[in-house]
Design an enzyme around this catalytic site. Structure first.
Site, short mmCIF file in Angstrom:
data_model
loop_
_atom_site.label_atom_id
_atom_site.label_comp_id
_atom_site.label_asym_id
_atom_site.label_seq_id
_atom_site.Cartn_x
_atom_site.Cartn_y
_atom_site.Cartn_z
N HIS A 1 69.50 117.58 -82.49
CA HIS A 1 69.54 116.13 -82.20
C HIS A 1 70.75 115.80 -81.34
CE1 HIS A 1 66.68 115.75 -85.54
NE2 HIS A 1 66.36 114.60 -84.98
N LYS B 1 74.18 111.38 -83.80
CA LYS B 1 73.53 111.36 -85.12
C LYS B 1 74.57 111.50 -86.24
CE LYS B 1 69.51 113.09 -87.63
NZ LYS B 1 69.18 111.75 -88.10
#
Ligand SMILES: NC(=O)C1=CN([C@@H]2O[C@H](COP(=O)(O)OP(=O)(O)OC[C@H]3O[C@@H](n4cnc5c(N)ncnc54)[C@H](OP(=O)(O)O)[C@@H]3O)[C@@H](O)[C@H]2O)C=CC1
Ligand SMILES: O=C(O)C1=N[C@H](C(=O)O)C[C@H](O)C1
Length: 232
Positions: free
Chosen positions: A131, A135
């Site tokens: 990701h 995040k």
């Protein structure tokens, strides 16, 4: 349908556009914990904020009898309490670690593959998620859902960050540039490897799934998942 967006960041803004394109009215765009007034008569709340804020945000909506679709990850230790409030208030709650259709198919695929493999040759399983660098939580909610589905259908008893060891299913969590979300599952034996991978090209699939879930939940009571929405 009148929609309150609780959390108005990357996801909230895309959900706003998709909601309007499907004929809904967005009556609140919130970047702080809602109140009865700020929810502005919504029929449903879609919650995409952050792990710290999610529990309180959901609780306020449910206490005001507004059903909630929640996509925020990283707060799940408190989910049983939210489920209790949902039932006490005769309202509805749906958490999805990932609202995209593709990932929900991917969940089912991995559950089935784990089941088949446990009946045949011994395979060792490793998960990997990649990701964007913003995040806040690791591993991703999606990776946790994949792991839970495999654990229910295999020799594994728990998941852990990092490498698979004995009965603990490992998850590598990688943070890289602006990656929207990539999940891979590696099934490895002495002689071969099967790799199954889902790559999100952007966030539109997550947002569309959340709006479809909101359309589905209005008028219902109880605790639901995307399996209910998609009939999987
Ligand atoms: N389930 C799924 O399919 C998906 C889940 N996610 C998850 O959704 C969450 C949000 O993701 P994303 O939109 O990318 O994150 P962003 O950081 O872009 O947005 C978060 C938003 O929440 C706001 N916020 C901060 N505090 C509160 C609060 N107390 N109450 C309400 N809103 C608040 C922020 O406002 P401000 O900027 O002013 O701080 C911001 O608008 C994350 O947990 C992510 O993991 C993401 C994509 C898909
Ligand atoms: O934070 C994100 O961006 C995402 N979060 C969800 C998760 O934790 O699984 C879903 C998606 O992968 C994007």
């Amino acid at each position: 349908m009148k929609i309150a967006l609780v959390g108005y960041g990357k996801m909230g803004k895309i959900i706003d556009e998709i909601s309007q394109s499907r004929g809904h009215e967005v009556v609140a765009r919130l970047r702080e914990t809602p109140t009865k007034d700020s929810l502005n008569g919504a029929d449903v709340a879609i919650e995409f904020s952050n792990p710290e804020a999610a529990f309180e945000n959901i609780k306020v909506c449910l206490e005001n009898h507004i059903p909630v679709i929640c996509g925020t990850t990283g707060w799940l230790d408190k989910k049983p309490e939210i489920e209790k409030i949902t039932l006490e208030q005769d309202t509805a709650f749906l958490y999805g670690s990932n609202f995209s259709l593709g990932v929900n198919l991917f969940f089912a695929l991995n559950e089935n593959l784990a089941k088949l493999m446990s009946k045949t040759t011994e395979y060792s399983v490793q998960l990997e998620e990649i990701h964007h660098i913003h995040k806040l939580d690791a591993p991703s909610g999606t990776a946790i859902s994949i792991a839970e589905g495999i654990i229910e259908n295999s020799k594994y008893e728990a998941w852990k960050l990092d490498e698979t060891k004995d009965k603990e299913l490992g998850i590598f969590a990688i943070r890289e540039d602006e990656v929207p979300g990539t999940h891979s599952v590696f099934y490895r034996s002495e002689v071969d490897e099967i790799e199954i991978k889902h790559t999100a090209f952007n966030r539109n699939g997550f947002a569309l799934g959340a709006v479809i879930a909101a359309e589905w939940i209005v008028g219902k009571q109880g605790v639901f998942s995307m399996k209910d929405v998609l009939g999987l």
